[in-house]
Design a protein around this motif. Structure first.
Motif, PDB file in Angstrom:
ATOM      1  N   GLN A  43       8.807   3.642   0.290  1.00 24.99           N
ATOM      2  CA  GLN A  43       8.344   3.459   1.661  1.00 24.99           C
ATOM      3  C   GLN A  43       7.466   4.620   2.099  1.00 24.99           C
ATOM      4  OE1 GLN A  43       8.676   0.848   3.990  1.00 24.99           O
ATOM      5  NE2 GLN A  43       7.097   2.156   4.882  1.00 24.99           N
ATOM      6  N   ARG A  44       7.884   5.830   1.717  1.00 22.23           N
ATOM      7  CA  ARG A  44       7.090   7.016   2.049  1.00 22.23           C
ATOM      8  C   ARG A  44       5.674   6.878   1.479  1.00 22.23           C
ATOM      9  NH1 ARG A  44       8.635  12.511   2.838  1.00 22.23           N
ATOM     10  NH2 ARG A  44      10.773  12.004   2.246  1.00 22.23           N
ATOM     11  N   ARG A  45       5.577   6.387   0.242  1.00 24.96           N
ATOM     12  CA  ARG A  45       4.255   6.207  -0.363  1.00 24.96           C
ATOM     13  C   ARG A  45       3.458   5.128   0.356  1.00 24.96           C
ATOM     14  NH1 ARG A  45       3.397   4.435  -6.612  1.00 24.96           N
ATOM     15  NH2 ARG A  45       4.323   2.493  -5.834  1.00 24.96           N
ATOM     16  N   ALA A  46       4.114   4.005   0.671  1.00 29.76           N
ATOM     17  CA  ALA A  46       3.426   2.917   1.368  1.00 29.76           C
ATOM     18  C   ALA A  46       2.871   3.387   2.707  1.00 29.76           C
ATOM     19  CB  ALA A  46       4.383   1.739   1.570  1.00 29.76           C
ATOM     20  N   ASP A  47       3.596   4.272   3.381  1.00 32.79           N
ATOM     21  CA  ASP A  47       3.150   4.779   4.681  1.00 32.79           C
ATOM     22  C   ASP A  47       1.914   5.665   4.568  1.00 32.79           C
ATOM     23  OD1 ASP A  47       5.210   3.456   5.934  1.00 32.79           O
ATOM     24  OD2 ASP A  47       6.525   5.204   6.049  1.00 32.79           O
ATOM     25  N   LEU A  48       1.714   6.275   3.396  1.00 33.40           N
ATOM     26  CA  LEU A  48       0.549   7.141   3.203  1.00 33.40           C
ATOM     27  C   LEU A  48      -0.729   6.360   2.950  1.00 33.40           C
ATOM     28  CD1 LEU A  48       2.077   9.882   0.849  1.00 33.40           C
ATOM     29  CD2 LEU A  48       1.404  10.190   3.232  1.00 33.40           C
ATOM     30  N   VAL A  49      -0.605   5.125   2.475  1.00 36.43           N
ATOM     31  CA  VAL A  49      -1.771   4.368   2.014  1.00 36.43           C
ATOM     32  C   VAL A  49      -2.824   4.152   3.097  1.00 36.43           C
ATOM     33  CG1 VAL A  49      -2.551   2.129   1.117  1.00 36.43           C
ATOM     34  CG2 VAL A  49      -0.582   3.281   0.089  1.00 36.43           C
ATOM     35  N   PRO A  50      -2.483   3.655   4.295  1.00 44.02           N
ATOM     36  CA  PRO A  50      -3.529   3.397   5.291  1.00 44.02           C
ATOM     37  C   PRO A  50      -4.377   4.622   5.620  1.00 44.02           C
ATOM     38  CG  PRO A  50      -1.485   2.347   5.941  1.00 44.02           C
ATOM     39  CD  PRO A  50      -1.157   3.230   4.776  1.00 44.02           C
ATOM     40  N   ASN A  51      -3.735   5.773   5.861  1.00 44.56           N
ATOM     41  CA  ASN A  51      -4.497   6.983   6.175  1.00 44.56           C
ATOM     42  C   ASN A  51      -5.338   7.439   4.990  1.00 44.56           C
ATOM     43  OD1 ASN A  51      -3.615   7.221   8.805  1.00 44.56           O
ATOM     44  ND2 ASN A  51      -1.900   8.562   8.294  1.00 44.56           N
ATOM     45  N   LEU A  52      -4.785   7.300   3.790  1.00 49.18           N
ATOM     46  CA  LEU A  52      -5.532   7.700   2.594  1.00 49.18           C
ATOM     47  C   LEU A  52      -6.775   6.838   2.421  1.00 49.18           C
ATOM     48  CD1 LEU A  52      -5.558   9.553   0.098  1.00 49.18           C
ATOM     49  CD2 LEU A  52      -4.257   7.796  -1.112  1.00 49.18           C
ATOM     50  N   PRO A 190      -1.492  -2.446   5.773  1.00 46.35           N
ATOM     51  CA  PRO A 190      -2.411  -1.549   6.481  1.00 46.35           C
ATOM     52  C   PRO A 190      -3.593  -2.301   7.065  1.00 46.35           C
ATOM     53  CG  PRO A 190      -2.741  -1.382   4.121  1.00 46.35           C
ATOM     54  CD  PRO A 190      -1.529  -2.247   4.328  1.00 46.35           C
ATOM     55  N   ARG A 191      -4.093  -1.828   8.195  1.00 46.41           N
ATOM     56  CA  ARG A 191      -5.281  -2.411   8.810  1.00 46.41           C
ATOM     57  C   ARG A 191      -6.487  -1.604   8.360  1.00 46.41           C
ATOM     58  NH1 ARG A 191      -4.603  -2.990  15.107  1.00 46.41           N
ATOM     59  NH2 ARG A 191      -6.651  -3.928  14.754  1.00 46.41           N
ATOM     60  N   VAL A 192      -7.350  -2.237   7.611  1.00 48.27           N
ATOM     61  CA  VAL A 192      -8.533  -1.553   7.101  1.00 48.27           C
ATOM     62  C   VAL A 192      -9.772  -2.355   7.451  1.00 48.27           C
ATOM     63  CG1 VAL A 192      -9.714  -0.688   5.059  1.00 48.27           C
ATOM     64  CG2 VAL A 192      -7.229  -0.566   5.202  1.00 48.27           C
ATOM     65  N   ASP A 193     -10.704  -1.728   8.170  1.00 48.51           N
ATOM     66  CA  ASP A 193     -11.954  -2.376   8.549  1.00 48.51           C
ATOM     67  C   ASP A 193     -13.079  -1.656   7.829  1.00 48.51           C
ATOM     68  OD1 ASP A 193     -13.865  -2.700  11.644  1.00 48.51           O
ATOM     69  OD2 ASP A 193     -14.055  -3.675   9.695  1.00 48.51           O
ATOM     70  N   PHE A 194     -13.599  -2.309   6.806  1.00 46.29           N
ATOM     71  CA  PHE A 194     -14.616  -1.647   6.003  1.00 46.29           C
ATOM     72  C   PHE A 194     -15.941  -1.505   6.748  1.00 46.29           C
ATOM     73  CE2 PHE A 194     -12.210  -1.165   2.287  1.00 46.29           C
ATOM     74  CZ  PHE A 194     -11.438  -2.287   2.119  1.00 46.29           C
ATOM     75  N   GLY A 195     -16.196  -2.403   7.689  1.00 49.75           N
ATOM     76  CA  GLY A 195     -17.422  -2.327   8.453  1.00 49.75           C
ATOM     77  C   GLY A 195     -18.649  -2.573   7.595  1.00 49.75           C
ATOM     78  N   SER A 196     -19.777  -2.127   8.067  1.00 45.14           N
ATOM     79  CA  SER A 196     -21.031  -2.335   7.340  1.00 45.14           C
ATOM     80  C   SER A 196     -21.262  -1.227   6.342  1.00 45.14           C
ATOM     81  CB  SER A 196     -22.211  -2.381   8.323  1.00 45.14           C
ATOM     82  OG  SER A 196     -22.257  -1.192   9.077  1.00 45.14           O
ATOM     83  N   THR A 197     -22.054  -1.536   5.339  1.00 40.42           N
ATOM     84  CA  THR A 197     -22.390  -0.539   4.330  1.00 40.42           C
ATOM     85  C   THR A 197     -23.269   0.531   4.939  1.00 40.42           C
ATOM     86  OG1 THR A 197     -22.334  -2.243   2.629  1.00 40.42           O
ATOM     87  CG2 THR A 197     -23.464  -0.175   2.073  1.00 40.42           C
ATOM     88  N   PRO A 198     -22.932   1.801   4.790  1.00 39.94           N
ATOM     89  CA  PRO A 198     -23.709   2.868   5.416  1.00 39.94           C
ATOM     90  C   PRO A 198     -25.117   2.947   4.869  1.00 39.94           C
ATOM     91  CG  PRO A 198     -22.166   3.773   3.820  1.00 39.94           C
ATOM     92  CD  PRO A 198     -21.832   2.318   3.963  1.00 39.94           C
ATOM     93  N   THR A 199     -26.052   3.304   5.743  1.00 39.36           N
ATOM     94  CA  THR A 199     -27.450   3.441   5.341  1.00 39.36           C
ATOM     95  C   THR A 199     -27.645   4.764   4.628  1.00 39.36           C
ATOM     96  OG1 THR A 199     -28.124   2.187   7.280  1.00 39.36           O
ATOM     97  CG2 THR A 199     -29.828   3.496   6.171  1.00 39.36           C
TER      98      THR A 199
END
Length: 210
Positions: A43-52, A190-199
């Motif tokens: 669980q500790r590892r799973a909690d680190l994933v979103p921030n990482l 985790p909620r991850v929003d990749f968004g647009s590819t950076p220019t």
């Protein structure tokens, strides 16, 4: 009559102790405690994933494939039903182990990719998350090894005579174990929003250019 019942009760308690009942209880409690620690460290590892993931994305958002692999692996871990019965079901334990192994592999690939980004490696938040992840992986290994030993000790007691007779009488059964080496909170992906590819940034002009 009362003295007779007391004597019979004493004989029964001595019989249970001699047949391994107390040992079975002790081993079972140790096994439960070891399993709880395994879940705690995963669980500790799973909690680190979103921030990482979000920290890496800030410097290497175009590494979408690797970031997606980590997020999906974490989601598969979260989709498992983490109940006390999981440790008693060989198929469920195998699925749990497989999902955790996939997350381990995805995180390893993410850290390899990070080596290509000096600014990311220099980021204090990333260094802290990486250190926490490495420490957690070590704690997972220790917790798993303790659980493996606890299961082995418990299973030996369940199978050995005369404690096996007591185990059958009181419903103690052999437990499945991890096949290699070395509750609800897990279900939140985790909620991850990749968004647009950076220019890509425009390189500076050479001095003296027109």
């Amino acid at each position: 009559m009362r003295q007779l019942w007391i004597t019979l009760l004493a004989v029964m308690l001595l019989s249970l102790s001699g047949c391994g009942y107390n040992t079975l209880q002790s081993n079972d409690e140790q096994l439960k405690a070891s399993w709880s620690e395994v879940l705690n460290q995963y669980q500790r590892r799973a909690d680190l994933v979103p921030n990482l993931v979000n920290t890496v994305k800030g410097y290497a958002s175009h590494e979408k494939e690797v970031l997606t692999q980590v997020t999906e692996a974490r989601s598969r871990v979260g989709s498992l039903q983490i109940t006390p019965a999981l440790a008693n079901d060989p198929d469920a334990l195998a699925k749990f182990q497989s999902a955790q192994a996939q997350l381990s592999g995805a995180l390893s690939r993410l850290l390899v990719v990070s080596e290509n980004y000096p600014q990311l490696k220099a980021d204090a938040n990333f260094r802290d998350l990486q250190a926490q992840l490495e420490g957690t992986e070590n704690r997972i290994t220790v917790a798993r090894n303790r659980y493996i030993k606890a299961v082995e000790q418990y299973n030996v007691t369940v199978r050995s005579f005369p404690s096996n007779l007591t185990a059958m009488a009181f419903g103690f059964k052999v437990k499945p174990n991890f096949t290699v080496e070395n509750e609800q909170a897990l279900s939140t992906a985790p909620r991850v929003d990749f968004g647009s590819t950076p220019t890509p940034s425009t390189p500076p002009k050479a001095a003296g250019g027109s």
